[in-house]
Structures are given as structure tokens and as C-alpha cells.
Design a protein around this motif. Sequence first.
Motif, PDB file in Angstrom:
ATOM      1  N   ASN A 165       5.869  -7.306   3.159  1.00  0.00           N
ATOM      2  CA  ASN A 165       6.940  -6.616   2.434  1.00  0.00           C
ATOM      3  C   ASN A 165       7.747  -7.604   1.600  1.00  0.00           C
ATOM      4  O   ASN A 165       8.961  -7.466   1.437  1.00  0.00           O
ATOM      5  CB  ASN A 165       7.860  -5.854   3.395  1.00  0.00           C
ATOM      6  CG  ASN A 165       7.183  -4.604   3.940  1.00  0.00           C
ATOM      7  OD1 ASN A 165       6.866  -3.688   3.195  1.00  0.00           O
ATOM      8  ND2 ASN A 165       6.928  -4.590   5.240  1.00  0.00           N
ATOM      9  N   ASP A 184       7.572  -1.077   4.054  1.00  0.00           N
ATOM     10  CA  ASP A 184       8.966  -0.608   4.119  1.00  0.00           C
ATOM     11  C   ASP A 184       9.278   0.178   2.852  1.00  0.00           C
ATOM     12  O   ASP A 184       8.933  -0.259   1.750  1.00  0.00           O
ATOM     13  CB  ASP A 184       9.944  -1.797   4.165  1.00  0.00           C
ATOM     14  CG  ASP A 184       9.956  -2.453   5.519  1.00  0.00           C
ATOM     15  OD1 ASP A 184       9.435  -1.848   6.478  1.00  0.00           O
ATOM     16  OD2 ASP A 184      10.491  -3.581   5.610  1.00  0.00           O
ATOM     17  N   LYS A 185       9.972   1.282   3.039  1.00  0.00           N
ATOM     18  CA  LYS A 185      10.369   2.107   1.874  1.00  0.00           C
ATOM     19  C   LYS A 185      11.179   1.280   0.884  1.00  0.00           C
ATOM     20  O   LYS A 185      11.014   1.395  -0.324  1.00  0.00           O
ATOM     21  CB  LYS A 185      11.183   3.301   2.348  1.00  0.00           C
ATOM     22  CG  LYS A 185      10.337   4.464   2.815  1.00  0.00           C
ATOM     23  CD  LYS A 185      11.120   5.782   2.692  1.00  0.00           C
ATOM     24  CE  LYS A 185      10.329   6.964   3.162  1.00  0.00           C
ATOM     25  NZ  LYS A 185      10.639   7.391   4.530  1.00  0.00           N
ATOM     26  N   ASP A 186      12.064   0.423   1.418  1.00  0.00           N
ATOM     27  CA  ASP A 186      12.935  -0.386   0.548  1.00  0.00           C
ATOM     28  C   ASP A 186      12.134  -1.348  -0.313  1.00  0.00           C
ATOM     29  O   ASP A 186      12.481  -1.609  -1.457  1.00  0.00           O
ATOM     30  CB  ASP A 186      13.936  -1.198   1.392  1.00  0.00           C
ATOM     31  CG  ASP A 186      15.100  -0.327   1.814  1.00  0.00           C
ATOM     32  OD1 ASP A 186      15.216   0.784   1.262  1.00  0.00           O
ATOM     33  OD2 ASP A 186      15.877  -0.749   2.686  1.00  0.00           O
ATOM     34  N   TYR A 187      11.054  -1.873   0.273  1.00  0.00           N
ATOM     35  CA  TYR A 187      10.230  -2.848  -0.454  1.00  0.00           C
ATOM     36  C   TYR A 187       9.600  -2.237  -1.709  1.00  0.00           C
ATOM     37  O   TYR A 187       9.522  -2.884  -2.755  1.00  0.00           O
ATOM     38  CB  TYR A 187       9.148  -3.409   0.483  1.00  0.00           C
ATOM     39  CG  TYR A 187       8.069  -4.191  -0.221  1.00  0.00           C
ATOM     40  CD1 TYR A 187       8.367  -5.394  -0.875  1.00  0.00           C
ATOM     41  CD2 TYR A 187       6.762  -3.724  -0.256  1.00  0.00           C
ATOM     42  CE1 TYR A 187       7.372  -6.094  -1.551  1.00  0.00           C
ATOM     43  CE2 TYR A 187       5.769  -4.421  -0.920  1.00  0.00           C
ATOM     44  CZ  TYR A 187       6.072  -5.599  -1.568  1.00  0.00           C
ATOM     45  OH  TYR A 187       5.098  -6.284  -2.233  1.00  0.00           O
ATOM     46  N   VAL A 188       9.158  -0.984  -1.609  1.00  0.00           N
ATOM     47  CA  VAL A 188       8.447  -0.380  -2.752  1.00  0.00           C
ATOM     48  C   VAL A 188       9.374   0.322  -3.759  1.00  0.00           C
ATOM     49  O   VAL A 188       8.927   0.768  -4.815  1.00  0.00           O
ATOM     50  CB  VAL A 188       7.337   0.610  -2.292  1.00  0.00           C
ATOM     51  CG1 VAL A 188       6.139  -0.141  -1.775  1.00  0.00           C
ATOM     52  CG2 VAL A 188       7.855   1.588  -1.254  1.00  0.00           C
ATOM     53  N   LYS A 189      10.663   0.385  -3.421  1.00  0.00           N
ATOM     54  CA  LYS A 189      11.637   1.110  -4.264  1.00  0.00           C
ATOM     55  C   LYS A 189      11.556   0.732  -5.747  1.00  0.00           C
ATOM     56  O   LYS A 189      11.535   1.589  -6.616  1.00  0.00           O
ATOM     57  CB  LYS A 189      13.048   0.804  -3.757  1.00  0.00           C
ATOM     58  CG  LYS A 189      13.802   2.038  -3.290  1.00  0.00           C
ATOM     59  CD  LYS A 189      15.245   1.704  -3.028  1.00  0.00           C
ATOM     60  CE  LYS A 189      15.710   2.254  -1.698  1.00  0.00           C
ATOM     61  NZ  LYS A 189      16.802   1.501  -1.121  1.00  0.00           N
ATOM     62  N   ASP A 190      11.514  -0.573  -6.032  1.00  0.00           N
ATOM     63  CA  ASP A 190      11.553  -1.014  -7.429  1.00  0.00           C
ATOM     64  C   ASP A 190      10.153  -1.331  -7.972  1.00  0.00           C
ATOM     65  O   ASP A 190       9.996  -2.102  -8.909  1.00  0.00           O
ATOM     66  CB  ASP A 190      12.471  -2.248  -7.552  1.00  0.00           C
ATOM     67  CG  ASP A 190      11.990  -3.396  -6.685  1.00  0.00           C
ATOM     68  OD1 ASP A 190      11.105  -3.173  -5.819  1.00  0.00           O
ATOM     69  OD2 ASP A 190      12.465  -4.536  -6.864  1.00  0.00           O
ATOM     70  N   LYS A 191       9.120  -0.744  -7.331  1.00  0.00           N
ATOM     71  CA  LYS A 191       7.744  -1.015  -7.758  1.00  0.00           C
ATOM     72  C   LYS A 191       7.018   0.294  -8.062  1.00  0.00           C
ATOM     73  O   LYS A 191       7.482   1.353  -7.648  1.00  0.00           O
ATOM     74  CB  LYS A 191       7.001  -1.764  -6.648  1.00  0.00           C
ATOM     75  CG  LYS A 191       7.654  -3.090  -6.312  1.00  0.00           C
ATOM     76  CD  LYS A 191       6.994  -3.800  -5.156  1.00  0.00           C
ATOM     77  CE  LYS A 191       7.609  -5.167  -4.941  1.00  0.00           C
ATOM     78  NZ  LYS A 191       9.061  -5.156  -4.650  1.00  0.00           N
ATOM     79  N   PHE A 240       4.395   2.599  -6.959  1.00  0.00           N
ATOM     80  CA  PHE A 240       3.786   2.750  -5.642  1.00  0.00           C
ATOM     81  C   PHE A 240       2.701   3.827  -5.721  1.00  0.00           C
ATOM     82  O   PHE A 240       2.992   5.000  -5.943  1.00  0.00           O
ATOM     83  CB  PHE A 240       4.881   3.129  -4.638  1.00  0.00           C
ATOM     84  CG  PHE A 240       4.424   3.140  -3.202  1.00  0.00           C
ATOM     85  CD1 PHE A 240       3.396   2.323  -2.764  1.00  0.00           C
ATOM     86  CD2 PHE A 240       5.056   3.967  -2.270  1.00  0.00           C
ATOM     87  CE1 PHE A 240       2.983   2.331  -1.439  1.00  0.00           C
ATOM     88  CE2 PHE A 240       4.652   3.982  -0.945  1.00  0.00           C
ATOM     89  CZ  PHE A 240       3.614   3.168  -0.534  1.00  0.00           C
ATOM     90  N   ASP A 248       4.634   7.119  -5.441  1.00  0.00           N
ATOM     91  CA  ASP A 248       5.161   7.630  -6.715  1.00  0.00           C
ATOM     92  C   ASP A 248       4.031   8.371  -7.423  1.00  0.00           C
ATOM     93  O   ASP A 248       4.235   9.372  -8.095  1.00  0.00           O
ATOM     94  CB  ASP A 248       5.625   6.483  -7.623  1.00  0.00           C
ATOM     95  CG  ASP A 248       6.673   5.616  -6.961  1.00  0.00           C
ATOM     96  OD1 ASP A 248       7.508   6.182  -6.222  1.00  0.00           O
ATOM     97  OD2 ASP A 248       6.651   4.387  -7.157  1.00  0.00           O
TER      98      ASP A 248
END
Length: 319
Positions: free
Chosen positions: A71, A92-99, A101, A115
Motif C-alpha cells: 500500500n 487499503d481504500k485510502d491507498y487507492v483514493k488518488d489512483k 483503480f 473505479d
Amino acid sequence: MKRVADILKQKHSFLIVSHKNPDGDAVGSSLALYSMLKELNKEVYVENPTKPAYIYEFLDDYDAIEYPVSNAKDVEVVITVDSAELSRCGIDKDYVKDKIFINIDHHKTNPAFGDINIIEPKAAAVGCIIWDIFNLAGFEISKKTATYLYLSILTDTGSFRYSSTTPKTFYIASKLLETGIDAWWVASNVYESQRFEALKLLGEVLKTLQLHYGGKLAIEYVTQEMFKNTNTTADDTEGFVNFARSIKGVEVGVLLREDEPEKFKISIRSKGNVDVSNVAEAFGGGGHKNAAGGNIDLPLNKAIERIIEAFAFLTKDER
Ligand code: 5GP
Ligand code: MN
């Protein structure tokens, strides 16, 4: 698929992740994406929550698979393959937030956590979906990439035996063979390179076979003690559940595997019309109609009782 094909072309850095205890489809589709993106000169990583089983060590890029999932990789795109649940791939959801997905899968229980989601329950293997994407993108498939896709399809179709095998499955396989891959090399490494100790363990497991509901349900188990006595690990049980299903008249085969004291991983396989994915969901898991899995944290005898209860519907004739 077109969007994903464009992303593969246009973006520069990628992380590929699949489910824990990855099977041939998870390993094969991860490495197919890895090798294609490498050939396109992209920055690409492969991660998994756990170390892939030793039977996959023969693959060129086996060592490229990092574990556990960090992550932390600074990439533009994260792609999960063959992962029915986010929790099973350790992201982790937070890890992929700005990517970006992307979720590529063929489990009908997949909740579409990406996404962009490509979920095709009819695809025999995720490798078939990846082949479609590469084809749509106009990418040339190298022998190495083809080998990974072939591994994915070979293993998830039970060597082209399951009902998920369609003319298209054979079409894709034939296109992969045309690249010059060595199908026997893949098959023999996966199916004919077992450890001696694993066969000794199989002998112990077969002694535990029991039948219920007039021979429609077969249950077998492997305990921590059996692992200890035969000097084996969970990796050595690949394919064991198929022996339970292979009995004439059996509709559902179950393997209970004691991964930690009184904590069992259950593997369920069925023939024909019997859908076992719902039962697996009741045990906190999921999967396909004919192959699913879950978990039971109970002493062995209680765990077996719970499984027998869960398959009471086998007493009714559903055809
Ligand atoms: P296996 O019995 O080989 O571990 O798993 C067979 C299939 O069941 C896998 O392809 C996967 O789709 C599904 N499966 C196994 N264990 C689990 C689990 O704990 N959760 C979910 N969602 N699916 C599982
Ligand atoms: Mn699969």
C-alpha cells in the motif's frame, strides 16, 4: 475494456495485485499484465498478500511478485485481478483514493469495488479477459506473456474440463500456442512436479473421506498434526479437494484445511447444477458456482457438523 486498453497505453506506472494464496489464474493474469507492461517500457510492480505457492517457481517472473501488499507504491494505476473481495487482496481504500483503480475479475460475487470494473462471470479465467484487452489494444503478445495467460486458462478450466470452457476458450488457447509456448512445460510444472511429501499427505487426507446424504456430499480434512507428521504445509494441498468431488455420485466435495489450530479454510467443489457459492458466502467466503471457499473457526468435529448442515439441500432433488 476500451478504457482499460487506453489506460494501459497512456499511463506510465502500474501496480498489479491479486488475491491471497494466489492460484494459477491469479499468478498467471498478474504476470501477463506485468510482462506486457514491461515490454511496453512501463514502470510496473506485482504484489500479493502472501507468497505464491512453490509450484509457480518455474515461471520466469516468479521473483517479481512482492509480498505482502505494501500500500505504498507510488503509481498512477492499480489493477486487481481474480480478486472477488477487496479484503482478499490486501489493498487499503485510502491507498487507492488518488489512483486509477481497475478491478478485473470473473467472480459473480465481486461487488465492483474499483473505479473501473470488468467483471465477466462467463470468462473461463481472468486470463481470457486480459487476452481480450490486449487484443482490443492491438498489443502483440510475446511468448512469455502467452505462457502466463496459458497458465491462467489451463488452471482455471481444470485443464479445459470445466463447463466454463467454451469455443472461445479454445480459440484463445490456440492463439497462445501459435506464439510458440510449450504447453507441456506449463502443465508438467503445475501438475507433475509435486513434492513426495505432498503425496504422503494426500494419502493421509484420503483416509479421512466420508460420505453423507446418500453419497452426494464427500468431506475430507487435513489437520495441523497431519502437516507436522508429513513435513508439509498448506501449499501442498493444491488440488486435494478434487479427489472428494471425483467420486461417482458425489455432487459436492469439501476439504477442510486446518491453517491454524481450530481455524479451517474450506474448499468446496461441485458438479453440474449445484451452486456452492452461496454456501461459501455463508461461511464468510465466496467464489463460483462450482468452486468456492470460506472459513470456519471451530473444532474439527463441530466444523464438519456445520458443513453437513449447510448442504442439507442436497437431500432434495433439484433437477
Ligand atoms: P480454493 O478452494 O481453491 O481456495 O478456492 C476456490 C475458489 O473459491 C477461488 O477461486 C475463489 O474464487 C473462491 N474462494 C476461496 N476462498 C475464498 C474466500 O475466503 N473468500 C472468497 N470470496 N472467495 C473464496
Ligand atoms: Mn480465477
